[in-house]
Write an enzyme that holds these catalytic residues in place. Structure first.
Site, PDB file in Angstrom:
ATOM      1  N   GLY A  77      46.219  41.603  34.858  1.00 33.20           N
ATOM      2  CA  GLY A  77      45.157  42.280  34.405  1.00 33.20           C
ATOM      3  C   GLY A  77      44.073  42.347  35.231  1.00 33.20           C
ATOM      4  O   GLY A  77      43.220  43.418  34.830  1.00 33.20           O
ATOM      5  N   HIS A  78      43.549  41.577  35.943  1.00 33.50           N
ATOM      6  CA  HIS A  78      42.442  41.843  36.924  1.00 33.50           C
ATOM      7  C   HIS A  78      42.793  43.033  37.778  1.00 33.50           C
ATOM      8  O   HIS A  78      41.708  43.915  37.815  1.00 33.50           O
ATOM      9  CB  HIS A  78      42.358  40.632  37.976  1.00 33.50           C
ATOM     10  CG  HIS A  78      41.953  39.335  37.454  1.00 33.50           C
ATOM     11  ND1 HIS A  78      42.997  38.042  37.285  1.00 33.50           N
ATOM     12  CD2 HIS A  78      40.816  38.939  36.593  1.00 33.50           C
ATOM     13  CE1 HIS A  78      42.342  36.906  36.705  1.00 33.50           C
ATOM     14  NE2 HIS A  78      41.008  37.386  36.347  1.00 33.50           N
ATOM     15  N   SER A 127      46.816  35.749  31.999  1.00 34.27           N
ATOM     16  CA  SER A 127      45.692  34.707  32.156  1.00 34.27           C
ATOM     17  C   SER A 127      45.795  33.718  33.104  1.00 34.27           C
ATOM     18  O   SER A 127      46.841  33.338  33.443  1.00 34.27           O
ATOM     19  CB  SER A 127      45.405  33.727  30.826  1.00 34.27           C
ATOM     20  OG  SER A 127      44.388  32.878  30.963  1.00 34.27           O
ATOM     21  N   SER A 128      44.711  33.667  34.067  1.00 34.44           N
ATOM     22  CA  SER A 128      44.737  32.565  35.029  1.00 34.44           C
ATOM     23  C   SER A 128      45.080  31.250  34.549  1.00 34.44           C
ATOM     24  O   SER A 128      45.732  30.599  35.144  1.00 34.44           O
ATOM     25  CB  SER A 128      43.389  32.583  35.765  1.00 34.44           C
ATOM     26  OG  SER A 128      42.908  33.751  36.042  1.00 34.44           O
TER      27      SER A 128
HETATM   28  P1  AMP Z   1      38.430  36.212  34.347  1.00 39.39           P
HETATM   29  O1  AMP Z   1      38.823  36.029  35.672  1.00 39.39           O
HETATM   30  O2  AMP Z   1      39.433  35.455  33.342  1.00 39.39           O
HETATM   31  O3  AMP Z   1      37.061  35.884  34.157  1.00 39.39           O
HETATM   32  O4  AMP Z   1      38.474  37.608  33.846  1.00 39.39           O
HETATM   33  C1  AMP Z   1      37.782  38.725  34.735  1.00 39.39           C
HETATM   34  C2  AMP Z   1      38.180  39.890  34.048  1.00 39.39           C
HETATM   35  O5  AMP Z   1      39.374  40.238  33.792  1.00 39.39           O
HETATM   36  C3  AMP Z   1      37.489  39.871  32.248  1.00 39.39           C
HETATM   37  O6  AMP Z   1      37.003  41.086  32.060  1.00 39.39           O
HETATM   38  C4  AMP Z   1      38.966  39.675  31.573  1.00 39.39           C
HETATM   39  O7  AMP Z   1      38.545  40.001  30.135  1.00 39.39           O
HETATM   40  C5  AMP Z   1      39.816  40.663  32.419  1.00 39.39           C
HETATM   41  N1  AMP Z   1      41.069  40.176  32.288  1.00 39.39           N
HETATM   42  C6  AMP Z   1      41.437  38.902  32.077  1.00 39.39           C
HETATM   43  N2  AMP Z   1      42.877  38.856  31.678  1.00 39.39           N
HETATM   44  C7  AMP Z   1      43.190  40.116  31.458  1.00 39.39           C
HETATM   45  C8  AMP Z   1      44.601  40.704  30.853  1.00 39.39           C
HETATM   46  N3  AMP Z   1      45.581  39.968  30.643  1.00 39.39           N
HETATM   47  N4  AMP Z   1      44.385  41.904  30.836  1.00 39.39           N
HETATM   48  C9  AMP Z   1      43.323  42.763  31.123  1.00 39.39           C
HETATM   49  N5  AMP Z   1      41.922  42.242  31.408  1.00 39.39           N
HETATM   50  C10 AMP Z   1      41.985  40.961  31.425  1.00 39.39           C
END
Ligand code: AMP
Length: 287
Positions: free
Chosen positions: A33-34, A183-184
């Site tokens: 995702g990232h 998701s992390s």
């Molecule tokens: P985080 O590290 O969880 O704060 O996420 C950083 C960015 O990655 C945020 O804009 C999230 O929405 C995006 N993100 C996290 N998980 C996904 C995913 N499965 N698909 C697309 N973007 C994601």
């Protein structure tokens, strides 16, 4: 790829960039995702900047700040292969020097519902750190994931209300082959919970099928989603709502495209997901 730890060094490196800057704010522990956001940032800009900062101000006192997964060496390797030019990895002291964090950004209305209602202060922490990062990086475009849909609405609202001179691009949710949104925090799940967690995507797919078959009663769809998740998992439900895509207000009768947003709590992890569903009007007319 440069790894930069201070605001001063980052500003110096960015001053040398000729062309647009695409920015991806993250908390690290990268997954596909990232990486999809990073690749999009690189494809569309002269320079792709990713920040990795586990922002303490968006975690509540009983939340998972101290155990949030971290692996900088692995993340740096993944970001490099995704084409990132600069990875900004500030310390907490760099972002919040002692005594210098008395200003916050509070987004009204939409930041107080759904996740904002169950995580008081969360979106204030998010809006504040994202504002700081925007002012540090000065990007032309910022890339966010649809997985955190409410976050995208809150940040877009903030960018518009405060006239930040940048474009916000929302990229699609990347899922595991079995449908679980990456998701992390998935790394917290036990093997059993991980298997059960596929029920979330199945419930969203069921909602999509119900609307496609002409079901316009949001209450009925929400009831079935909750039932499926409660029957098939050990999770409790924080919320399942059917809301308008533009402003996240509850919708009772579905007319066109709406969003199902949900948050569930497994014993080991809190997970969120969402899906746009659309009423098939022809089916409704035929019934
Ligand atoms: P985080 O590290 O969880 O704060 O996420 C950083 C960015 O990655 C945020 O804009 C999230 O929405 C995006 N993100 C996290 N998980 C996904 C995913 N499965 N698909 C697309 N973007 C994601």
């Amino acid at each position: 790829m440069k790894i930069i730890r201070t605001i001063r060094a980052l500003r110096k490196a960015l001053a040398a960039i000729d062309g647009s800057i695409g920015f991806v704010p993250t908390m690290g522990y990268f997954h596909e995702g990232h990486l999809s956001l990073m690749r999009t940032a690189k494809r569309n800009n002269a320079c792709a900047v990713v920040s990795l900062f586990v922002n303490p101000t968006q975690f509540g006192p009983t939340e998972d700040l101290s155990r949030y997964p971290r692996d900088l060496a692995r993340d740096a390797g993944l970001a490099r292969t995704a084409g990132v030019d600069i990875m900004f990895v500030p310390t907490v002291e760099e972002m919040y020097p002692a005594g210098a964090s008395q200003t916050v950004v509070e987004v009204g209305g939409i930041a107080g519902i759904l996740c904002g209602a169950v995580r008081p202060g969360h979106f204030c922490g998010v809006a504040t750190v994202v504002s700081k990062l925007i002012n540090i990086v000065l990007p032309d475009v910022m890339y966010l994931g649809q997985k955190d849909f409410q976050q995208t609405v809150v940040i877009k609202r903030m960018v518009s209300d405060l006239n930040f001179p940048l474009r916000v691009v929302v990229c699609p949710t990347v899922r595991e082959p079995d449908g679980l949104a990456m998701s992390s925090r998935n790394s917290y799940l036990s093997p059993t919970e991980r298997m059960q967690a596929t029920a979330i995507y199945r419930a969203l797919q069921m909602a999509r099928s119900m609307a496609a078959a002409g079901e316009s009663d949001a209450g009925k769809i929400i009831f079935k989603i909750k039932k499926l998740i409660l029957d098939e998992t050990s999770a409790t439900i924080e919320y399942v709502n059917c809301v308008s895509v533009a402003d996240l207000q509850d919708v009772r009768r579905i007319t066109g495209k709406v969003l199902i947003v949900l948050a569930v709590k497994f014993p080991s992890a809190r997970l969120i997901d969402n899906a746009v569903i659309e009423l098939n009007v022809d089916e409704k007319v035929r019934r």
